[in-house]
Design an enzyme around this catalytic site. Structure first.
Site, short mmCIF file in Angstrom:
data_model
loop_
_atom_site.label_atom_id
_atom_site.label_comp_id
_atom_site.label_asym_id
_atom_site.label_seq_id
_atom_site.Cartn_x
_atom_site.Cartn_y
_atom_site.Cartn_z
N CYS A 92 -16.96 61.30 -18.74
CA CYS A 92 -17.02 61.97 -20.05
C CYS A 92 -17.05 63.48 -19.85
CB CYS A 92 -18.26 61.53 -20.82
SG CYS A 92 -18.47 62.36 -22.41
N CYS A 98 -24.35 66.91 -23.00
CA CYS A 98 -24.94 65.95 -23.92
C CYS A 98 -26.16 65.31 -23.27
CB CYS A 98 -23.89 64.88 -24.27
SG CYS A 98 -24.52 63.49 -25.25
N GLN A 282 -30.40 45.08 -30.61
CA GLN A 282 -29.96 45.51 -29.29
C GLN A 282 -28.57 46.12 -29.40
OE1 GLN A 282 -31.79 45.73 -26.78
NE2 GLN A 282 -33.30 44.08 -26.72
N PHE A 311 -43.22 39.32 -31.57
CA PHE A 311 -42.38 40.51 -31.68
C PHE A 311 -40.92 40.05 -31.86
CE2 PHE A 311 -45.88 41.33 -28.74
CZ PHE A 311 -46.52 42.41 -29.32
N GLU A 332 -43.54 38.90 -36.41
CA GLU A 332 -43.03 40.27 -36.31
C GLU A 332 -43.87 41.17 -37.21
OE1 GLU A 332 -41.27 43.80 -36.11
OE2 GLU A 332 -40.76 42.17 -34.74
N ASP A 380 -41.25 39.93 -26.81
CA ASP A 380 -40.22 40.97 -26.77
C ASP A 380 -40.76 42.22 -27.45
OD1 ASP A 380 -37.88 42.41 -26.52
OD2 ASP A 380 -36.80 41.31 -28.07
N CYS A 406 -38.74 46.62 -22.40
CA CYS A 406 -37.95 47.86 -22.32
C CYS A 406 -38.75 48.95 -21.62
CB CYS A 406 -37.51 48.31 -23.71
SG CYS A 406 -38.86 48.64 -24.84
#
Length: 451
Positions: A92, A98, A282, A311, A332, A380, A406
């Site tokens: 890129c 960026c 996602q 979650f 959730e 999650d 994550c």
């Protein structure tokens, strides 16, 4: 993204007062010794650790200081005096400017090894042993993002900028192309740029968001009212580009056309999962499908199983689980997402799936579902993990627990809590959900030890 904020570099700007040591903008010649977990090069000078974006081990670089603290300096590589043989040409033209894909100078295989090694290191530090390491879960590294947010800013001189945040800066880097976006969004970006520059009230725009699911949606976040002719211009643009137009003036986005439906698809399960701009989804659809498939495989779901999905978001795991289990309870914290997930389950005829809204950072007391046994559990959580839940998983006596993370640091912390309750960490792997970034996702399967 929502529930899972995008990982990025954190910088503390230097103040205007005179201070000892490096200051923002200063140049420094460095020898890079190794990599940090997020892919930045590390060098050591005068008792300070330098974290240098865009640098590789063994390189001689002239780095520019971005910010400095007492013993830590954040910097970006400029001139490369002695390049590593591993260095590759970024794909890129905005690489290094960026703030998005900061690892393009690093071979993809090396990126993925770095992420798996970071996961392994965090688990080791937490004292948790992995019985079987699986290969990282990977997909294409280009044209993979189905969602992007664009900042809009009118400078003091009246110049309009539309694009992404610059590296470690509030400045906007103008973009008319982005190679990591899915083709549907790449086709919109240059047209959107030209259109926004034609607007009469660009200062009323906070940001724009593009999402490609069963339709391509454009969300316009407004910070002030716009005139009717400006609204009509947006509608005409959306119609010409075949986009669903959504507005956001407060908390909850709403469609310009009543009855607009948006969803993303899990092709292998033949599921359309209802969503709207702003929901946690996602961003890598190919990797997400692989992740769901691996989750079902690792859990080894049986027709008589009762599953608890915590979650759960929009039902990314719970809806596929309901296709093969006897009963699924999904929980959730965001009530609006729970409502949408319930509508999806009803539309798919999954009457063995029930959704509940609850803050899972609080103790699991009082809820009826928390008093029931469950054969399988899925976690999650967002970046801060599932500490409260992990500490009380023993009450459910589930034979398997799948944790999707994550943030390897909070996964490792929670893994120690789970293994202390009679589980072993049977399988683990990293997920390259965000290629060319330092963001690391992971999966871990815990299996109940035999009595």
């Amino acid at each position: 993204m929502s529930r899972k904020p995008r990982a990025g570099l954190r910088f503390q700007p230097t103040g205007g007062q005179q201070q000892k040591g490096p200051v923002a903008g200063q140049k420094q010649q460095l020898t890079i010794e190794r990599l940090a977990h997020d892919g930045r090069g590390i060098a050591f000078v005068d008792g300070r650790s330098w974290f240098v974006s865009g640098a590789l081990p063994g390189e001689q670089v002239r780095a520019r200081v971005l910010a400095a603290r007492s013993k830590v300096v954040d910097a970006v590589a400029g001139q490369i005096g002695q390049a590593s043989p591993d260095r590759i040409e970024p794909f890129c033209p905005l690489a290094g400017v960026c703030g998005g894909c900061t690892l393009q100078h690093m071979p993809l295989a090396q990126q993925r090894t770095l992420k798996q090694d970071y996961l392994a290191d965090q688990l080791l530090r937490a004292g948790v042993t992995v019985v079987h390491w699986e290969l990282p879960l990977v997909a294409d590294d280009r044209s993979y993002r189905r969602r992007t947010r664009l900042s809009v800013r009118v400078e003091k001189n009246g110049q309009l900028r539309l694009g992404y945040r610059a590296l470690a800066s509030q400045q906007i880097v103008e973009v008319e192309q982005c190679p990591v976006l899915v083709p549907e969004l790449q086709a919109v970006l240059p047209e959107l740029t030209a259109f926004v520059h034609s607007l009469q009230q660009p200062r009323a725009i906070g940001h724009l968001e593009l999402f490609a699911g069963t339709a391509v949606a454009l969300l316009v976040r407004l910070t002030a009212n716009i005139r009717e002719n400006e609204q009509s211009a947006w509608r005409d643009f959306a119609s010409r580009m075949q986009l669903q137009l959504w507005w956001q003036t407060d908390v909850e986005p709403y469609p310009d056309a009543a009855g607009s439906q948006l969803a993303y698809r899990l092709e292998d399960q033949k599921l359309d999962i209802a969503c709207q701009p702003g929901d946690f989804v996602q961003v890598n659809p190919a990797l997400n499908q692989l992740m769901v498939n691996r989750a079902l495989d690792w859990l080894d779901v049986q027709p008589e199983d009762r599953v608890l999905d915590l979650f759960c978001g929009l039902g990314n795991f719970s809806l596929p689980l309901a296709q093969c289990a006897a009963h699924v309870t999904a929980v959730e914290g965001v009530a609006a997402m729970v409502e949408r997930a319930g509508h999806t389950a009803a539309a798919q005829g999954l009457d063995n799936l029930h959704f509940y809204a609850r803050d899972l950072s609080q103790p699991l007391t009082g809820a009826g579902w928390a008093k029931q046994p469950h054969d399988l559990i899925v976690l999650d959580p967002p970046r801060d993990g599932a500490q409260q839940v992990a500490a009380s998983l023993g009450r459910f006596a589930a034979r398997r627990v799948l944790y999707v993370s994550c943030n390897p640091a909070t996964l490792a912390r929670d893994a120690a809590l789970i293994t202390a309750q009679g589980y072993r960490l049977e399988r683990a792997c990293s997920l390259d959900m965000f290629s060319h970034t330092g963001h690391v996702e992971a999966m871990a399967l815990f299996v109940k030890n035999a009595c």
